[in-house]
Scaffold this motif. Structure first.
Motif, PDB file in Angstrom:
ATOM      1  N   ILE A  92       0.848  -1.199   0.000  1.00  9.19           N
ATOM      2  CA  ILE A  92       0.000   0.000   0.000  1.00  9.19           C
ATOM      3  C   ILE A  92       0.883   1.247   0.000  1.00  9.19           C
ATOM      4  O   ILE A  92       0.609   2.228  -0.701  1.00  9.19           O
ATOM      5  CB  ILE A  92      -0.957  -0.036   1.214  1.00  9.19           C
ATOM      6  CG1 ILE A  92      -2.004  -1.126   0.966  1.00  9.19           C
ATOM      7  CG2 ILE A  92      -1.625   1.314   1.432  1.00  9.19           C
ATOM      8  CD1 ILE A  92      -2.923  -1.406   2.134  1.00  9.19           C
ATOM      9  N   TYR A  96       1.155   4.180  -2.847  1.00  8.95           N
ATOM     10  CA  TYR A  96       1.027   5.588  -2.437  1.00  8.95           C
ATOM     11  C   TYR A  96       2.213   6.406  -2.944  1.00  8.95           C
ATOM     12  O   TYR A  96       2.048   7.506  -3.463  1.00  8.95           O
ATOM     13  CB  TYR A  96       0.939   5.677  -0.908  1.00  8.95           C
ATOM     14  CG  TYR A  96       0.956   7.101  -0.409  1.00  8.95           C
ATOM     15  CD1 TYR A  96       2.123   7.661   0.112  1.00  8.95           C
ATOM     16  CD2 TYR A  96      -0.191   7.891  -0.475  1.00  8.95           C
ATOM     17  CE1 TYR A  96       2.138   8.973   0.556  1.00  8.95           C
ATOM     18  CE2 TYR A  96      -0.172   9.210  -0.032  1.00  8.95           C
ATOM     19  CZ  TYR A  96       0.992   9.737   0.485  1.00  8.95           C
ATOM     20  OH  TYR A  96       1.017  11.037   0.930  1.00  8.95           O
ATOM     21  N   GLU A  99       1.814   7.080  -6.573  1.00  9.29           N
ATOM     22  CA  GLU A  99       0.773   8.051  -6.916  1.00  9.29           C
ATOM     23  C   GLU A  99       1.092   9.459  -6.419  1.00  9.29           C
ATOM     24  O   GLU A  99       0.562  10.428  -6.947  1.00  9.29           O
ATOM     25  CB  GLU A  99      -0.581   7.589  -6.366  1.00  9.29           C
ATOM     26  CG  GLU A  99      -1.126   6.383  -7.117  1.00  9.29           C
ATOM     27  CD  GLU A  99      -2.321   5.723  -6.455  1.00  9.29           C
ATOM     28  OE1 GLU A  99      -2.821   6.264  -5.452  1.00  9.29           O
ATOM     29  OE2 GLU A  99      -2.756   4.661  -6.949  1.00  9.29           O
TER      30      GLU A  99
ATOM     31  N   PRO B  88      -4.368  10.376  -3.419  1.00 13.11           N
ATOM     32  CA  PRO B  88      -3.503   9.230  -3.113  1.00 13.11           C
ATOM     33  C   PRO B  88      -3.586   8.733  -1.677  1.00 13.11           C
ATOM     34  O   PRO B  88      -3.558   7.524  -1.438  1.00 13.11           O
ATOM     35  CB  PRO B  88      -2.086   9.757  -3.424  1.00 13.11           C
ATOM     36  CG  PRO B  88      -2.294  10.815  -4.430  1.00 13.11           C
ATOM     37  CD  PRO B  88      -3.603  11.446  -4.104  1.00 13.11           C
ATOM     38  N   TYR B  89      -3.706   9.663  -0.720  1.00 17.47           N
ATOM     39  CA  TYR B  89      -3.759   9.226   0.674  1.00 17.47           C
ATOM     40  C   TYR B  89      -5.058   8.480   0.954  1.00 17.47           C
ATOM     41  O   TYR B  89      -5.072   7.420   1.589  1.00 17.47           O
ATOM     42  CB  TYR B  89      -3.579  10.413   1.628  1.00 17.47           C
ATOM     43  CG  TYR B  89      -3.447   9.992   3.065  1.00 17.47           C
ATOM     44  CD1 TYR B  89      -4.456  10.250   3.994  1.00 17.47           C
ATOM     45  CD2 TYR B  89      -2.325   9.293   3.514  1.00 17.47           C
ATOM     46  CE1 TYR B  89      -4.338   9.842   5.315  1.00 17.47           C
ATOM     47  CE2 TYR B  89      -2.202   8.876   4.822  1.00 17.47           C
ATOM     48  CZ  TYR B  89      -3.205   9.153   5.721  1.00 17.47           C
ATOM     49  OH  TYR B  89      -3.092   8.734   7.026  1.00 17.47           O
ATOM     50  N   ARG B  91      -6.814   6.930  -1.226  1.00 16.90           N
ATOM     51  CA  ARG B  91      -6.752   5.657  -1.937  1.00 16.90           C
ATOM     52  C   ARG B  91      -5.991   4.631  -1.108  1.00 16.90           C
ATOM     53  O   ARG B  91      -6.376   3.464  -1.008  1.00 16.90           O
ATOM     54  CB  ARG B  91      -6.024   5.823  -3.282  1.00 16.90           C
ATOM     55  CG  ARG B  91      -6.821   6.546  -4.326  1.00 16.90           C
ATOM     56  CD  ARG B  91      -5.933   6.922  -5.504  1.00 16.90           C
ATOM     57  NE  ARG B  91      -5.651   5.802  -6.372  1.00 16.90           N
ATOM     58  CZ  ARG B  91      -6.477   5.332  -7.298  1.00 16.90           C
ATOM     59  NH1 ARG B  91      -7.667   5.886  -7.457  1.00 16.90           N
ATOM     60  NH2 ARG B  91      -6.121   4.333  -8.068  1.00 16.90           N
ATOM     61  N   ALA B  92      -4.885   5.095  -0.491  1.00 21.40           N
ATOM     62  CA  ALA B  92      -4.084   4.193   0.334  1.00 21.40           C
ATOM     63  C   ALA B  92      -4.905   3.689   1.523  1.00 21.40           C
ATOM     64  O   ALA B  92      -4.870   2.497   1.855  1.00 21.40           O
ATOM     65  CB  ALA B  92      -2.821   4.898   0.807  1.00 21.40           C
TER      66      ALA B  92
END
Lengths: 251, 219
Positions: A92, A96, A99, B88-89, B91-92
């Motif tokens: 994960i 991250y 991205e 992104p955060y 999504r994580a």
């Protein structure tokens, strides 16, 4: 006393430049991240992307309030903290990083189908990791059984990677490692040390020629050499772990 | 080129249902192929040689396995009605919770139902803890995804729907209003979302299936 790091990636947003802070404390019994596979994955990814980071050690026999605050669910490392926001779980974290820092090189392919295949295989390498971990943490009597599980995974990988990469053979761009190279480095780079200490062949070059040569090539990559400790040090650490009945996993 | 989408699944599997939900959210037309797990088709074995499991999505001849990998692929290929957040955060975090549910909650809930003796006690204890963790994560949100359902809600439909059925059959009392009120409320809401409701297996059929298995297991 075992210590393991908690990683903090910092970015000076105003200047869009990172702070370079690389701290490594050394103690006589310090294991560093030599055995912590999941940590190596994150460090490799940060280095591939040239992201400066601060490396904070954690004593896992006495977890800091900071770690417990940042990973209350699993209370494990690695934890990445970016501008105060914590994230756990290595894969994960890698996604991250990919991205959030959109600079080259890419950790995952651009094409959605290739990306799906990469995620699938990354998840499978994780299963291999678990099988190897089982081998390393099990009693000698159980080794025969646990090594079979590792071999099953390796056989699938041997075949699967041949198809995934095509017959052109593995080509690694040292600057552009990508998730699968990172995962395989983290899990298998120290296989010879494991084999020496546990007296069992894991990545047998005759049974798994592709995997064997891939790992050999990865071990030549400068970034990998920076993150993976040398053979003798890993052997010493593994002996230390065995003698003290410790678990070298990231918990 | 016309899109050709096929999904290999099993009627009662939460994993193949979650992919169907994702496809329905995106309005993607697909051909569904029901597999008999006791007698897997040559096509399934060809498309998922590694795990030989469902679900498998085949898009224009190219196969993808692993339900969450498939859903991420669906989300990236058909970009409207997003299932994962953009940030992104976020999504994580979404991926973290989906993983937590699949790797921790699901096995604990499943083992609570099917194992015996001390293993069962341990599984029940673990499952309770995980349900509490989910309860705390839900906070004041309507769904795990916020105002709309997202990946975590889809993955957690196992907890909301399948486990509800397992609970009825086994007599366990883990997902109750006394213990996890927010999670219970969430499970009513999520199961009643039309895209989910229309794509769940029949509860009666599921209960009949689990009851038969439970009776066999108790012998």
């Amino acid at each position: 006393m075992i210590t393991h790091p908690l990683l903090e990636a910092t970015e000076n947003q105003a200047k869009n430049q990172g702070k370079v802070k690389w701290k490594e404390k050394t103690k006589s019994s310090d294991m560093g991240c030599g055995l912590v596979d999941t940590l190596k994955r994150v460090e490799l990814a940060l280095r591939v992307k040239s992201i400066p980071y601060e490396y904070i050690e954690e004593d896992l026999s006495n977890k800091s309030p900071l770690l417990l605050h940042y990973n209350p669910v699993h209370k494990k490392i690695p934890v990445l903290v970016h501008n105060g926001k914590p994230l756990a779980e290595s894969m994960i974290i890698l996604e991250y990083i990919e991205e959030s820092w959109k600079n080259a090189p890419r950790l995952l392919p651009e094409d959605p189908y290739q990306r799906a295949q990469t995620r699938f295989w990354a998840s499978f390498v994780q299963q291999l990791f678990e099988a190897v971990l089982k081998l390393v943490t099990s009693k000698e009597e159980e080794h025969e059984k646990t090594i079979e599980e590792a071999y099953e995974k390796l056989e699938v990988l041997e075949k699967g990677m041949r198809e995934f990469f095509g017959d052109g053979g593995r080509r690694i761009d040292g600057q552009n490692l990508g998730v699968l190279n990172i995962m395989v480095s983290a899990v298998l780079a120290t296989h010879k040390a494991n084999e020496e200490v546990f007296r069992v062949k894991i990545v047998d070059p005759e049974r798994f020629p592709l995997m064997f040569s891939w790992v050999e090539q990865l071990n030549e990559v400068p970034l990998v050499k920076e993150v993976v400790p040398p053979h003798d040090k890993v052997v010493a650490l593994l002996h230390f772990v065995r003698e003290n009945g410790l678990n070298p996993s990231s918990s | 080129m016309a899109e050709e989408v096929k999904l290999f699944g099993v009627w009662g599997s939460p994993f193949s249902r979650r992919v169907e939900i994702a496809l329905k959210i995106k309005g993607v037309e697909y051909e569904y192929i029901e597999e008999d797990l006791a007698n897997k088709s040559p096509l399934l074995l060809k498309y998922n040689p590694v795990h030989k499991k469902v679900p498998v999505l085949v898009h224009n001849g190219k196969p993808i396995a692993e339900s969450v990998v498939i859903i991420e692929y669906i989300d990236e290929t058909w970009k409207h009605n997003p299932i994962l957040p953009q940030d992104p955060y976020e999504r994580a975090l979404t991926r973290f919770w989906a993983k937590f549910i699949d790797e921790k909650c699901l096995p604990a809930l499943w083992n609570s139902t099917w194992s015996k003796g001390k293993d069962r006690e341990a599984a029940i204890e673990e499952a309770s803890q995980h349900l509490n963790t989910l309860e705390n994560e839900l906070k004041d949100k309507k769904f795990f995804g916020g105002e709309e359902i997202g990946l975590v809600d889809i993955v957690a439909s196992f907890v909301g729907f399948w486990f509800g059925a397992l609970q009825e059959v086994s007599g366990l009392e883990l997902l109750t209003e006394e213990k996890v009120p927010k999670l219970c409320k969430w499970s009513y809401e999520v199961v009643n979302q039309s895209v989910i409701k229309e794509n769940l297996p029949s509860r009666d059929k599921l209960i009949a299936y689990f009851s038969a298995r439970f009776a066999d297991a108790s012998k």
